[in-house]
Design an enzyme around this catalytic site. Structure first.
Site, PDB file in Angstrom:
ATOM      1  N   CYS A  74       0.735  -1.097  -0.112  1.00 30.32           N
ATOM      2  CA  CYS A  74      -0.051  -0.021   0.014  1.00 30.32           C
ATOM      3  C   CYS A  74       0.810   1.319   0.219  1.00 30.32           C
ATOM      4  O   CYS A  74       2.153   1.276   0.317  1.00 30.32           O
ATOM      5  CB  CYS A  74      -0.798   0.073   1.251  1.00 30.32           C
ATOM      6  SG  CYS A  74      -1.882  -1.372   1.511  1.00 30.32           S
TER       7      CYS A  74
ATOM      8  N   ARG B 262       3.735   0.880  -7.082  1.00 29.82           N
ATOM      9  CA  ARG B 262       3.749   0.146  -5.965  1.00 29.82           C
ATOM     10  C   ARG B 262       2.387  -1.038  -6.163  1.00 29.82           C
ATOM     11  O   ARG B 262       2.508  -2.197  -5.506  1.00 29.82           O
ATOM     12  CB  ARG B 262       3.511   0.679  -4.619  1.00 29.82           C
ATOM     13  CG  ARG B 262       4.713   1.505  -4.079  1.00 29.82           C
ATOM     14  CD  ARG B 262       4.399   2.443  -3.254  1.00 29.82           C
ATOM     15  NE  ARG B 262       4.163   1.874  -1.880  1.00 29.82           N
ATOM     16  CZ  ARG B 262       5.286   1.344  -0.945  1.00 29.82           C
ATOM     17  NH1 ARG B 262       6.572   1.909  -1.314  1.00 29.82           N
ATOM     18  NH2 ARG B 262       4.833   0.809   0.253  1.00 29.82           N
TER      19      ARG B 262
ATOM     20  N   TRP C  73      -3.574  -2.045  -1.265  1.00 27.84           N
ATOM     21  CA  TRP C  73      -3.430  -3.478  -1.642  1.00 27.84           C
ATOM     22  C   TRP C  73      -4.122  -4.508  -0.796  1.00 27.84           C
ATOM     23  O   TRP C  73      -3.537  -4.512   0.357  1.00 27.84           O
ATOM     24  CB  TRP C  73      -1.902  -3.608  -1.922  1.00 27.84           C
ATOM     25  CG  TRP C  73      -1.406  -4.958  -2.528  1.00 27.84           C
ATOM     26  CD1 TRP C  73      -1.039  -6.052  -1.946  1.00 27.84           C
ATOM     27  CD2 TRP C  73      -1.319  -5.330  -4.013  1.00 27.84           C
ATOM     28  NE1 TRP C  73      -1.026  -7.102  -2.954  1.00 27.84           N
ATOM     29  CE2 TRP C  73      -0.835  -6.691  -4.319  1.00 27.84           C
ATOM     30  CE3 TRP C  73      -1.360  -4.087  -5.132  1.00 27.84           C
ATOM     31  CZ2 TRP C  73      -0.281  -6.810  -5.337  1.00 27.84           C
ATOM     32  CZ3 TRP C  73      -1.112  -4.933  -6.377  1.00 27.84           C
ATOM     33  CH2 TRP C  73      -0.337  -6.136  -6.199  1.00 27.84           C
TER      34      TRP C  73
ATOM     35  N   ASN D 108      -0.532   0.839   6.514  1.00 25.18           N
ATOM     36  CA  ASN D 108       0.038  -0.282   5.959  1.00 25.18           C
ATOM     37  C   ASN D 108       0.295  -1.459   6.981  1.00 25.18           C
ATOM     38  O   ASN D 108       1.073  -0.805   7.964  1.00 25.18           O
ATOM     39  CB  ASN D 108       1.397   0.084   5.025  1.00 25.18           C
ATOM     40  CG  ASN D 108       0.883   1.195   3.930  1.00 25.18           C
ATOM     41  OD1 ASN D 108      -0.292   1.357   3.739  1.00 25.18           O
ATOM     42  ND2 ASN D 108       1.884   1.344   3.326  1.00 25.18           N
ATOM     43  N   GLY D 109       0.045  -2.479   6.835  1.00 28.56           N
ATOM     44  CA  GLY D 109       0.491  -3.576   7.603  1.00 28.56           C
ATOM     45  C   GLY D 109      -0.980  -4.621   7.906  1.00 28.56           C
ATOM     46  O   GLY D 109      -1.696  -4.534   7.255  1.00 28.56           O
TER      47      GLY D 109
ATOM     48  N   GLU E 109      16.602 -22.313 -11.002  1.00 29.16           N
ATOM     49  CA  GLU E 109      16.490 -20.908 -11.157  1.00 29.16           C
ATOM     50  C   GLU E 109      17.736 -19.698 -11.358  1.00 29.16           C
ATOM     51  O   GLU E 109      17.600 -18.841 -12.106  1.00 29.16           O
ATOM     52  CB  GLU E 109      15.783 -20.647  -9.924  1.00 29.16           C
ATOM     53  CG  GLU E 109      15.197 -19.058  -9.533  1.00 29.16           C
ATOM     54  CD  GLU E 109      14.473 -18.339 -10.518  1.00 29.16           C
ATOM     55  OE1 GLU E 109      14.141 -17.188 -10.500  1.00 29.16           O
ATOM     56  OE2 GLU E 109      13.731 -19.226 -11.340  1.00 29.16           O
TER      57      GLU E 109
ATOM     58  N   LYS F  45      17.862 -17.037 -14.378  1.00 29.79           N
ATOM     59  CA  LYS F  45      17.980 -15.748 -14.321  1.00 29.79           C
ATOM     60  C   LYS F  45      19.000 -15.328 -15.044  1.00 29.79           C
ATOM     61  O   LYS F  45      19.114 -14.114 -15.555  1.00 29.79           O
ATOM     62  CB  LYS F  45      18.183 -15.204 -12.750  1.00 29.79           C
ATOM     63  CG  LYS F  45      17.110 -15.230 -11.826  1.00 29.79           C
ATOM     64  CD  LYS F  45      16.177 -14.160 -12.035  1.00 29.79           C
ATOM     65  CE  LYS F  45      15.001 -14.698 -11.970  1.00 29.79           C
ATOM     66  NZ  LYS F  45      14.175 -15.689 -12.700  1.00 29.79           N
TER      67      LYS F  45
ATOM     68  N   GLU G 242      18.263 -15.049 -18.773  1.00 28.88           N
ATOM     69  CA  GLU G 242      17.208 -13.930 -19.085  1.00 28.88           C
ATOM     70  C   GLU G 242      17.621 -12.627 -19.186  1.00 28.88           C
ATOM     71  O   GLU G 242      17.164 -11.863 -20.061  1.00 28.88           O
ATOM     72  CB  GLU G 242      16.217 -13.972 -17.668  1.00 28.88           C
ATOM     73  CG  GLU G 242      15.034 -15.147 -17.787  1.00 28.88           C
ATOM     74  CD  GLU G 242      14.234 -14.721 -16.759  1.00 28.88           C
ATOM     75  OE1 GLU G 242      12.938 -14.744 -16.840  1.00 28.88           O
ATOM     76  OE2 GLU G 242      14.549 -14.566 -15.460  1.00 28.88           O
TER      77      GLU G 242
ATOM     78  N   HIS H  34      26.256 -37.817 -16.265  1.00 24.97           N
ATOM     79  CA  HIS H  34      25.297 -38.401 -17.418  1.00 24.97           C
ATOM     80  C   HIS H  34      25.374 -37.348 -18.659  1.00 24.97           C
ATOM     81  O   HIS H  34      24.228 -37.304 -19.264  1.00 24.97           O
ATOM     82  CB  HIS H  34      23.753 -38.496 -16.786  1.00 24.97           C
ATOM     83  CG  HIS H  34      24.021 -39.617 -15.795  1.00 24.97           C
ATOM     84  ND1 HIS H  34      23.683 -40.966 -16.004  1.00 24.97           N
ATOM     85  CD2 HIS H  34      24.192 -39.536 -14.453  1.00 24.97           C
ATOM     86  CE1 HIS H  34      23.712 -41.756 -14.941  1.00 24.97           C
ATOM     87  NE2 HIS H  34      23.968 -40.800 -13.764  1.00 24.97           N
TER      88      HIS H  34
ATOM     89  N   LYS I 116       6.502  -9.596 -18.861  1.00 22.66           N
ATOM     90  CA  LYS I 116       6.424  -9.844 -17.232  1.00 22.66           C
ATOM     91  C   LYS I 116       5.263 -10.796 -17.158  1.00 22.66           C
ATOM     92  O   LYS I 116       5.778 -11.793 -16.326  1.00 22.66           O
ATOM     93  CB  LYS I 116       6.048  -8.619 -16.740  1.00 22.66           C
ATOM     94  CG  LYS I 116       6.103  -8.795 -15.006  1.00 22.66           C
ATOM     95  CD  LYS I 116       7.341  -9.078 -14.764  1.00 22.66           C
ATOM     96  CE  LYS I 116       7.045  -9.536 -12.940  1.00 22.66           C
ATOM     97  NZ  LYS I 116       8.387 -10.086 -12.597  1.00 22.66           N
TER      98      LYS I 116
END
Length: 615
Positions: free
Chosen positions: A2, A27, A74, A98-99, A482, A486, A489, A505, A610
């Site tokens: 938020c 945000r 949010w 916020n929280g 991963e 990255k 990408e 192998h 995205k």
């Protein structure tokens, strides 16, 4: 994630607040609102959806006043709606927050018994009620806010205004960001610098436990008890674009550094260490529903698929349920063996990934129960699921996912613990140990990020490589996948992730003096290195014997791996199932600095989007 903005000064502030909120749009949000205090008292205007909806309402009647607060929400507690949008008002008090208030149900019940009536589903509204009650008892606004905070358990960035103190804002911070802006005959508060950069470049970043009273004449900083504090004023020289990135060169770099906060937001309010259990808002899974399930089938793409591979280990270890993990793009074009005794878990940052949505629908059409793990509130995936587990990572602007991966891992771990408790495979003391480790993760992430300097040096040393191999065993194998994803990408270097036991192998044929190899080699614990560790030492020696250059990610205090590797990055030790959340961070920073050094477009790499919303 938020957004907050607040103002006290000599100008009409409604338009100023909206402009500040617009600077925080990056945000992400699902509703917006503002409260303005003027001669006619407190006026609150709110609207679901984008700022344009709020502006339309303001155009009909703009509230007049020179003290105000604004918010973009949010959703956490309560769906996106006009009623749940902030600010929340009660008894002449308006609040933005916020929280998460962890004990909000208990507080709400107590207030309801005292005659309070609530107009929203949010936890935040409780603050307005608590503060208004304290003011009615004769307390000043700052003391009323302190008294209310003493009753609350949870996290907050809080801004409060009251008709009884018309030229004052009171703010407090605990685990959510807040920054004060110092102006001429005016002062500001915001959750991030961009909201106030057009008006002042002199700011104070609040620290944990800070409490501030803001008037147009100045700012008074104290702790919660009222003890005076001194905080340095910082001059911000960022451009507006840099400000959105919080001074970072790229959004990806900013988002890597947001992971401690993102993990905190994913975990808080859900993991009770004291009770040794997990409470998943948005998930209706209970013991009866889980008893009707035979297996879990996870569908995902890309980074989310890598997270899901680790989630398989978590669920099978803690809940003792068989788990299959499918690439969504493959699952939907075969005859999957799912039925009414299957829990289909779809994992997607955006909640809009076409293949993941298609697979989820296919599984549900065959009778499976659907659970979504995603980041975007109200996304297509969330709307179609019986159960939703939001990661609350905040928007991720960089195309290469970073905080999405780590928060998905945290969400999958919470799910694994919950399933284990419901199935009786995990007793409370064992769950308590796992949740204690989970609670420590944000701190360990911050500690890992402090190694960025040495990771950057390693990245520069190997940035000219044409190929790079990532190796891992057990929970580290998905991290190898991963890490390789990255690197390719954003740097366009060919990279492959392999289970280290598979090296003989085939991949071993590629290793020579021109092939750097990043090896994920953390121990299981300080007292028990573990079989995976012993085996990975052998893999490092095999690479070395063929002239390969080893970059090793190992545990702090390890003396064996540094003897074998050309370059070593030491990371904190934690629960083996949670270790991937720590060990992936050096791979993210390594990839980022390689790409930045090579001059590629880090945030928008070529040919990538995205969210993949088409096949």
């Amino acid at each position: 994630m938020c957004g907050i903005v607040g103002y006290v000064g000599d100008e009409e502030c409604a338009t100023l607040l909206v402009d500040g909120l617009r600077k925080l749009e990056y945000r992400g949000y699902d509703s917006a609102g503002l409260a303005v205090l003027g001669k006619e008292g407190l006026s609150v205007v709110r609207a679901k959806g984008k700022l344009a909806n709020l502006e339309k309402r303001l155009g009909e009647q703009t509230p007049q006043g020179m003290t105000g607060i604004g918010h973009t929400r949010w959703a956490t507690h309560g769906k996106p709606s006009d009623e749940n949008a902030h600010p929340h008002k009660y008894g002449g008090v308006a609040v933005v927050h916020n929280g998460i208030i962890e004990n909000h149900l208990e507080l709400k019940e107590t207030l309801a018994h005292a005659g309070h009536r609530f107009s929203s589903e949010t936890d935040t509204e409780i603050f307005a009620h608590l503060i208004a009650d304290e003011e009615k008892s004769g307390k000043t606004l700052p003391d009323a806010v302190r008294a209310a905070l003493s009753k609350v358990k949870g996290t907050y960035a809080l801004a409060v205004m009251s008709e009884r103190s018309p030229e004052m804002l009171v703010v407090a911070k605990n685990a959510s960001p807040l920054v004060l802006g110092l102006g001429e005959k005016c002062n500001f508060v915001a959750s991030d610098v961009p909201a106030i950069l057009a008006h002042t470049r002199d700011v104070i970043f609040l620290e944990e436990g800070d409490f501030a009273v803001i008037t147009k004449k100045g700012v008074e900083l104290t702790d919660r008890s009222g003890k005076r504090l001194a905080r340095s004023v910082r001059r911000i020289d960022w451009t507006p674009t840099m400000a959105e990135k919080n001074g970072h060169k790229h959004f990806m770099h900013k988002e890597i550094h947001e992971q401690a906060r993102a993990l905190t937001d994913t975990i808080r309010g859900r993991a009770s260490v004291e009770e040794g259990d997990v409470y998943l808002d948005g998930c209706k899974l209970d013991a009866k529903a889980v008893a009707a399930l035979d297996k879990v089938h996870v569908v995902a793409c890309g980074t989310s698929w890598h997270a899901s591979l680790t989630g398989k280990l978590m669920i099978e270890t803690l809940a003792r349920m068989p788990v299959e993990v499918d690439l969504a793009s493959e699952f939907r074009y075969r005859e999957p063996l799912v039925n009414s005794r299957t829990l289909c878990v779809a994992v997607s940052q955006s909640g809009e990934t076409a293949d993941t949505l298609g697979s989820f629908r296919e599984a549900k059409s065959r009778g499976a129960r659907g659970l979504a793990i995603c980041n975007v509130v109200g996304s297509a995936l969330a709307r179609e699921a019986e159960d939703v587990l939001y990661t609350h990572a905040g928007p991720e602007i960089g195309v290469a996912s970073t905080k999405a991966f780590t928060t998905q891992l945290a969400a999958l771990f919470l799910l694994a613990v919950r399933l284990g408790r419901l199935r009786g495979t995990l007793d409370a003391p064992a769950a308590r140990k796992h949740l204690e480790a989970l609670r420590e993760l944000p701190m360990l992430v911050e500690r890992t990020l402090k190694h960025e300097g040495e990771i950057q040096q390693a990245a520069y040393r190997f940035s000219a490589a044409r190929d790079l191999l990532f190796l891992g065993r057990g929970p580290q194998y998905p991290v190898a996948l991963e890490g390789a994803l990255k690197l390719k990408e954003i740097s366009y270097i060919h990279a492959e992730g392999y289970a280290a036991g598979e090296m003989k192998h085939g991949p071993i044929a590629l290793i020579d003096e021109n092939m750097p190899v990043m090896v994920l080699a953390p121990r299981d614990s300080e007292t028990n290195p573990g079989l995976n560790y012993e085996k990975i030492l052998g893999n490092i020696q095999e690479v070395k014997a063929r002239g390969g250059r080893v970059i090793a990610i190992c545990s702090e205090g390890d003396t064996m791996v540094p003897r074998l590797a050309e370059c070593t990055i030491a990371i904190p030790q934690t629960n083996p199932l949670l270790q991937p959340i720590i060990s992936v961070i050096p791979t993210q920073l390594f990839s980022y600095h390689v790409a930045d050094h090579r001059g590629t477009d880090v945030d928008q790499p070529r040919n990538l989007a995205k969210s993949v919303t088409v096949e």
